[in-house]
Design a protein around this motif. Structure first.
Motif, PDB file in Angstrom:
ATOM      1  N   TYR A   1      12.224  -4.988   0.048  1.00 52.84           N
ATOM      2  CA  TYR A   1      11.575  -3.889  -0.665  1.00 52.84           C
ATOM      3  C   TYR A   1      11.384  -4.243  -2.131  1.00 52.84           C
ATOM      4  O   TYR A   1      12.321  -4.637  -2.828  1.00 52.84           O
ATOM      5  N   ALA A   2      10.165  -4.098  -2.622  1.00 53.41           N
ATOM      6  CA  ALA A   2       9.840  -4.429  -4.011  1.00 53.41           C
ATOM      7  C   ALA A   2       9.582  -3.186  -4.853  1.00 53.41           C
ATOM      8  O   ALA A   2       9.113  -3.299  -5.985  1.00 53.41           O
ATOM      9  N   GLY A   3       9.861  -2.005  -4.294  1.00 52.55           N
ATOM     10  CA  GLY A   3       9.629  -0.772  -5.029  1.00 52.55           C
ATOM     11  C   GLY A   3      10.838  -0.350  -5.839  1.00 52.55           C
ATOM     12  O   GLY A   3      11.781  -1.122  -6.055  1.00 52.55           O
ATOM     13  N   THR A   4      10.805   0.901  -6.283  1.00 57.59           N
ATOM     14  CA  THR A   4      11.858   1.412  -7.165  1.00 57.59           C
ATOM     15  C   THR A   4      12.721   2.477  -6.499  1.00 57.59           C
ATOM     16  O   THR A   4      13.639   3.001  -7.129  1.00 57.59           O
ATOM     17  N   GLY A   5      12.445   2.824  -5.260  1.00 56.90           N
ATOM     18  CA  GLY A   5      13.211   3.869  -4.583  1.00 56.90           C
ATOM     19  C   GLY A   5      14.454   3.333  -3.909  1.00 56.90           C
ATOM     20  O   GLY A   5      14.737   2.129  -3.908  1.00 56.90           O
TER      21      GLY A   5
ATOM     22  N   THR B   1       2.485   4.038   3.593  1.00 54.45           N
ATOM     23  CA  THR B   1       2.659   4.851   2.393  1.00 54.45           C
ATOM     24  C   THR B   1       1.651   5.990   2.423  1.00 54.45           C
ATOM     25  O   THR B   1       0.775   6.051   3.289  1.00 54.45           O
ATOM     26  N   ASP B   2       1.745   6.891   1.426  1.00 57.07           N
ATOM     27  CA  ASP B   2       0.752   7.961   1.324  1.00 57.07           C
ATOM     28  C   ASP B   2      -0.634   7.399   1.053  1.00 57.07           C
ATOM     29  O   ASP B   2      -1.637   8.008   1.458  1.00 57.07           O
ATOM     30  N   THR B   3      -0.714   6.257   0.394  1.00 55.51           N
ATOM     31  CA  THR B   3      -2.013   5.615   0.175  1.00 55.51           C
ATOM     32  C   THR B   3      -2.621   5.188   1.501  1.00 55.51           C
ATOM     33  O   THR B   3      -3.809   5.413   1.757  1.00 55.51           O
ATOM     34  N   TRP B   4      -1.815   4.576   2.357  1.00 58.68           N
ATOM     35  CA  TRP B   4      -2.305   4.190   3.682  1.00 58.68           C
ATOM     36  C   TRP B   4      -2.697   5.420   4.494  1.00 58.68           C
ATOM     37  O   TRP B   4      -3.716   5.408   5.197  1.00 58.68           O
ATOM     38  N   ARG B   5      -1.917   6.478   4.405  1.00 57.53           N
ATOM     39  CA  ARG B   5      -2.204   7.686   5.184  1.00 57.53           C
ATOM     40  C   ARG B   5      -3.512   8.331   4.736  1.00 57.53           C
ATOM     41  O   ARG B   5      -4.265   8.860   5.567  1.00 57.53           O
ATOM     42  N   LEU B   6      -3.796   8.312   3.437  1.00 53.48           N
ATOM     43  CA  LEU B   6      -5.082   8.816   2.948  1.00 53.48           C
ATOM     44  C   LEU B   6      -6.217   7.950   3.481  1.00 53.48           C
ATOM     45  O   LEU B   6      -7.245   8.468   3.953  1.00 53.48           O
ATOM     46  N   PHE B   7      -6.050   6.627   3.407  1.00 47.44           N
ATOM     47  CA  PHE B   7      -7.069   5.709   3.927  1.00 47.44           C
ATOM     48  C   PHE B   7      -7.292   5.942   5.419  1.00 47.44           C
ATOM     49  O   PHE B   7      -8.428   5.981   5.893  1.00 47.44           O
ATOM     50  N   ASP B   8      -6.196   6.108   6.159  1.00 50.59           N
ATOM     51  CA  ASP B   8      -6.297   6.300   7.610  1.00 50.59           C
ATOM     52  C   ASP B   8      -7.012   7.608   7.944  1.00 50.59           C
ATOM     53  O   ASP B   8      -7.803   7.669   8.892  1.00 50.59           O
ATOM     54  N   PHE B   9      -6.745   8.650   7.164  1.00 52.71           N
ATOM     55  CA  PHE B   9      -7.422   9.931   7.387  1.00 52.71           C
ATOM     56  C   PHE B   9      -8.920   9.800   7.133  1.00 52.71           C
ATOM     57  O   PHE B   9      -9.745  10.307   7.911  1.00 52.71           O
TER      58      PHE B   9
ATOM     59  N   PHE C   1      12.010   5.219   2.393  1.00 52.48           N
ATOM     60  CA  PHE C   1      12.392   5.071   0.986  1.00 52.48           C
ATOM     61  C   PHE C   1      11.973   6.325   0.232  1.00 52.48           C
ATOM     62  O   PHE C   1      10.894   6.890   0.485  1.00 52.48           O
ATOM     63  N   ASP C   2      12.804   6.737  -0.723  1.00 53.49           N
ATOM     64  CA  ASP C   2      12.527   7.962  -1.473  1.00 53.49           C
ATOM     65  C   ASP C   2      11.743   7.665  -2.756  1.00 53.49           C
ATOM     66  O   ASP C   2      12.120   8.102  -3.842  1.00 53.49           O
ATOM     67  N   ASP C   3      10.631   6.926  -2.610  1.00 53.46           N
ATOM     68  CA  ASP C   3       9.801   6.642  -3.773  1.00 53.46           C
ATOM     69  C   ASP C   3       8.620   7.612  -3.815  1.00 53.46           C
ATOM     70  O   ASP C   3       8.488   8.505  -2.974  1.00 53.46           O
ATOM     71  N   ASP C   4       7.752   7.442  -4.803  1.00 53.19           N
ATOM     72  CA  ASP C   4       6.627   8.363  -5.000  1.00 53.19           C
ATOM     73  C   ASP C   4       5.594   8.288  -3.880  1.00 53.19           C
ATOM     74  O   ASP C   4       4.809   9.221  -3.696  1.00 53.19           O
ATOM     75  N   LEU C   5       5.570   7.180  -3.141  1.00 48.25           N
ATOM     76  CA  LEU C   5       4.572   6.979  -2.095  1.00 48.25           C
ATOM     77  C   LEU C   5       5.088   7.328  -0.701  1.00 48.25           C
ATOM     78  O   LEU C   5       4.365   7.145   0.278  1.00 48.25           O
TER      79      LEU C   5
END
Length: 238
Positions: free
Chosen positions: A128-132, A181-189, A159-163
């Motif tokens: 994991y390279a994030g901050t959560g 992530t939420d970015t992927w979920r928006l793209f998928d929608f 992970f409890d990050d912003d995404l």
């Protein structure tokens, strides 16, 4: 021309919402960076030290039948690495014999068992390279829609990050197979709206897409015909 005008108007009334969704979804998908959609920025690289191998494939295959098939894979090293941007993996021989899978360390030749939750959490944290921080961890036998093309079982690590990031991890290798992530979920929608597959989100040949695409093509043709009629040069009278 009267028929063309009427057909154009009715097609416009039917299509205007879907055409708007096509433009909107295409815009959003083009705007989102594809590496962020795939979650590549949230994963550290994994390196496998095959140059340290001491056990040969023949050493492993002599314990199996002549029909056994061997392939190369790896397993995330549970030992913490000094460099936070890379993660070591143990080279592994994967053998399929009589439809049963076996895994052996290419360093020692010992048989490897499925990784336990503590090892999965350590592998997830190392990649994991994030901050959560790691939240809930579950072993899934039934996979959710966002990873429906993979095979169960898989570990889901939240992970409890912003995404609201999730890692889906192979229980045999510890490797992250998918990042969601939420970015992927928006793209998928948006992808679902674009191809009009509201169930699996992967079928380009849905009757809805074929029908609306054909209607949109007719809408364009009737519009061109009406424009030509409107702006066609008039012959001068003598």
């Amino acid at each position: 021309m009267k028929f063309m005008r009427k057909a154009h108007n009715y097609l416009g009334l039917i299509l205007f919402i879907q055409i708007g969704l096509w433009f909107l979804s295409g815009l959003v998908m083009a705007w989102l960076p594809i590496d962020e959609v795939r979650g590549n920025h949230l994963k550290h690289a994994v390196t496998t030290s095959w140059h340290n191998v001491t056990v040969t494939p023949s050493d492993i295959l002599r314990h199996h039948s002549s029909a056994a098939v061997l392939s190369l894979t790896h397993r995330i090293n549970e030992v913490d690495h000094a460099d936070p941007n890379t993660l070591d993996a143990i080279p592994v021989y994967h053998v399929v014999d009589d439809n049963i899978a076996y895994r052996y360390s290419a360093l020692t030749g010992e048989a490897l068992q499925t990784m336990q939750e503590s090892a999965i959490r350590k592998a997830a944290k190392g990649q994991y390279a994030g901050t959560g921080d790691i939240g809930e961890t579950r072993l899934l036998s039934v996979l959710p829609q966002e990873v429906q093309n993979l095979s169960a079982p898989l570990w889901q690590v939240n992970f409890d990050d912003d995404l609201n990031s999730r890692f889906y991890i192979d229980p045999n290798t510890g490797s992250v197979l998918r990042v969601r992530t939420d970015t992927w979920r928006l793209f998928d929608f948006m992808w679902m709206l674009h191809i009009m597959d509201y169930k699996d989100r992967s079928n380009f040949n849905t009757p809805w897409l074929i029908a609306f695409s054909g209607s949109a093509f007719l809408f364009t043709l009737t519009g061109v015909a009406l424009l030509y009629k409107r702006f066609k040069p008039k012959k001068k009278k003598r």
